[in-house]
Design an enzyme around this catalytic site. Sequence first.
Site, PDB file in Angstrom:
ATOM      1  N   ASN A  43      12.161   2.067  -2.934  1.00 29.86           N
ATOM      2  CA  ASN A  43      10.967   2.442  -3.697  1.00 29.86           C
ATOM      3  C   ASN A  43      11.371   3.281  -4.903  1.00 29.86           C
ATOM      4  O   ASN A  43      12.333   4.059  -4.860  1.00 29.86           O
ATOM      5  CB  ASN A  43       9.916   3.146  -2.832  1.00 29.86           C
ATOM      6  CG  ASN A  43      10.420   4.393  -2.127  1.00 29.86           C
ATOM      7  OD1 ASN A  43      11.599   4.509  -1.807  1.00 29.86           O
ATOM      8  ND2 ASN A  43       9.529   5.316  -1.863  1.00 29.86           N
ATOM      9  N   ILE A  44      10.636   3.052  -5.996  1.00 33.80           N
ATOM     10  CA  ILE A  44      10.924   3.741  -7.259  1.00 33.80           C
ATOM     11  C   ILE A  44       9.609   4.317  -7.771  1.00 33.80           C
ATOM     12  O   ILE A  44       8.698   3.564  -8.138  1.00 33.80           O
ATOM     13  CB  ILE A  44      11.521   2.757  -8.295  1.00 33.80           C
ATOM     14  CG1 ILE A  44      12.776   2.064  -7.737  1.00 33.80           C
ATOM     15  CG2 ILE A  44      11.840   3.486  -9.600  1.00 33.80           C
ATOM     16  CD1 ILE A  44      13.269   0.877  -8.563  1.00 33.80           C
ATOM     17  N   GLU A  45       9.508   5.648  -7.745  1.00 33.29           N
ATOM     18  CA  GLU A  45       8.254   6.302  -8.136  1.00 33.29           C
ATOM     19  C   GLU A  45       8.266   6.706  -9.603  1.00 33.29           C
ATOM     20  O   GLU A  45       9.288   6.590 -10.286  1.00 33.29           O
ATOM     21  CB  GLU A  45       8.017   7.508  -7.216  1.00 33.29           C
ATOM     22  CG  GLU A  45       7.877   7.073  -5.761  1.00 33.29           C
ATOM     23  CD  GLU A  45       7.486   8.170  -4.811  1.00 33.29           C
ATOM     24  OE1 GLU A  45       7.557   9.366  -5.191  1.00 33.29           O
ATOM     25  OE2 GLU A  45       7.089   7.825  -3.673  1.00 33.29           O
ATOM     26  N   CYS A  54       7.203  -0.501  -4.548  1.00 34.25           N
ATOM     27  CA  CYS A  54       7.697  -0.391  -3.175  1.00 34.25           C
ATOM     28  C   CYS A  54       9.088  -1.023  -3.043  1.00 34.25           C
ATOM     29  O   CYS A  54       9.476  -1.893  -3.836  1.00 34.25           O
ATOM     30  CB  CYS A  54       6.766  -1.112  -2.215  1.00 34.25           C
ATOM     31  SG  CYS A  54       5.134  -0.385  -2.060  1.00 34.25           S
ATOM     32  N   GLU A  56      10.080  -3.167  -0.820  1.00 31.94           N
ATOM     33  CA  GLU A  56      10.009  -4.597  -0.522  1.00 31.94           C
ATOM     34  C   GLU A  56       9.882  -5.410  -1.801  1.00 31.94           C
ATOM     35  O   GLU A  56      10.553  -6.429  -1.982  1.00 31.94           O
ATOM     36  CB  GLU A  56       8.801  -4.903   0.377  1.00 31.94           C
ATOM     37  CG  GLU A  56       8.830  -4.241   1.741  1.00 31.94           C
ATOM     38  CD  GLU A  56       8.132  -2.891   1.766  1.00 31.94           C
ATOM     39  OE1 GLU A  56       8.304  -2.103   0.809  1.00 31.94           O
ATOM     40  OE2 GLU A  56       7.428  -2.618   2.742  1.00 31.94           O
ATOM     41  N   CYS A  91       3.043  -2.467   2.787  1.00 31.41           N
ATOM     42  CA  CYS A  91       1.683  -2.283   2.281  1.00 31.41           C
ATOM     43  C   CYS A  91       1.043  -3.643   1.983  1.00 31.41           C
ATOM     44  O   CYS A  91       1.717  -4.680   1.974  1.00 31.41           O
ATOM     45  CB  CYS A  91       1.692  -1.404   1.030  1.00 31.41           C
ATOM     46  SG  CYS A  91       2.168  -2.285  -0.469  1.00 31.41           S
ATOM     47  N   CYS A  94       2.572  -5.669  -0.973  1.00 29.15           N
ATOM     48  CA  CYS A  94       3.855  -6.304  -0.622  1.00 29.15           C
ATOM     49  C   CYS A  94       3.642  -7.508   0.288  1.00 29.15           C
ATOM     50  O   CYS A  94       4.338  -8.523   0.173  1.00 29.15           O
ATOM     51  CB  CYS A  94       4.790  -5.288   0.027  1.00 29.15           C
ATOM     52  SG  CYS A  94       5.398  -4.050  -1.152  1.00 29.15           S
TER      53      CYS A  94
HETATM   54  N1  THU Z   1       6.212   2.390  -0.051  1.00 28.53           N
HETATM   55  C1  THU Z   1       7.120   1.352   0.039  1.00 28.53           C
HETATM   56  O1  THU Z   1       8.205   1.408  -0.556  1.00 28.53           O
HETATM   57  N2  THU Z   1       6.798   0.283   0.792  1.00 28.53           N
HETATM   58  C2  THU Z   1       5.610   0.121   1.448  1.00 28.53           C
HETATM   59  O2  THU Z   1       5.334  -0.964   1.952  1.00 28.53           O
HETATM   60  C3  THU Z   1       4.695   1.255   1.556  1.00 28.53           C
HETATM   61  C4  THU Z   1       4.943   2.389   0.629  1.00 28.53           C
HETATM   62  C5  THU Z   1       6.546   3.530  -0.899  1.00 28.53           C
HETATM   63  C6  THU Z   1       5.707   3.639  -2.138  1.00 28.53           C
HETATM   64  C7  THU Z   1       5.760   5.118  -2.429  1.00 28.53           C
HETATM   65  O3  THU Z   1       6.918   5.382  -3.219  1.00 28.53           O
HETATM   66  C8  THU Z   1       5.944   5.771  -1.079  1.00 28.53           C
HETATM   67  O4  THU Z   1       6.338   4.735  -0.190  1.00 28.53           O
HETATM   68  C9  THU Z   1       4.700   6.426  -0.539  1.00 28.53           C
HETATM   69  O5  THU Z   1       3.628   5.560  -0.551  1.00 28.53           O
END
Ligand code: THU
Length: 137
Positions: A43-45, A54, A56, A91, A94
Amino acid sequence: MTEYKKLVSYALEAREKSYAPYSGYRVGAALLCTDGTVYRGCNIENATYTPTVCAERTAFFKAVSEGKRGFRAIAVVGGSGEGPGDYSYPCGVCRQVMKEFCDPDFEIVLLNGKGEIRILRLSELLPYSFDKNNLSN
Ligand code: THU
């Protein structure tokens, strides 16, 4: 199950690369293609939140952009601590991306902090879904 041990270890490796300074929830994914290749993703915020992607989808977009179209399974690990926490279910967004490229029997392999593995099929995670076939109905 054992065939996915390696894939899960790749997802744990990918989680090390997670960029999650805002949520602190770090996710790693490893996507197994039908040709045997594996694409990792994390995941990259973002400071403005909405561009966050996300783990995935990072893995899927890396693979698709390299020309891959056949996928067998994805391993996903996530958590706020040092290692994985509870099972980190993909999520909804995804799941829809998986639906675009994968058969209903595509497998989602989850690892929790107790070292337990849970395997689900896409058809279980996203029943009654919308896909390209609906567009021609
Ligand atoms: N996140 C994922 O990488 N995959 C998911 O299926 C659910 C959420 C990440 C997104 C965000 O950076 C962090 O988790 C919190 O939501």
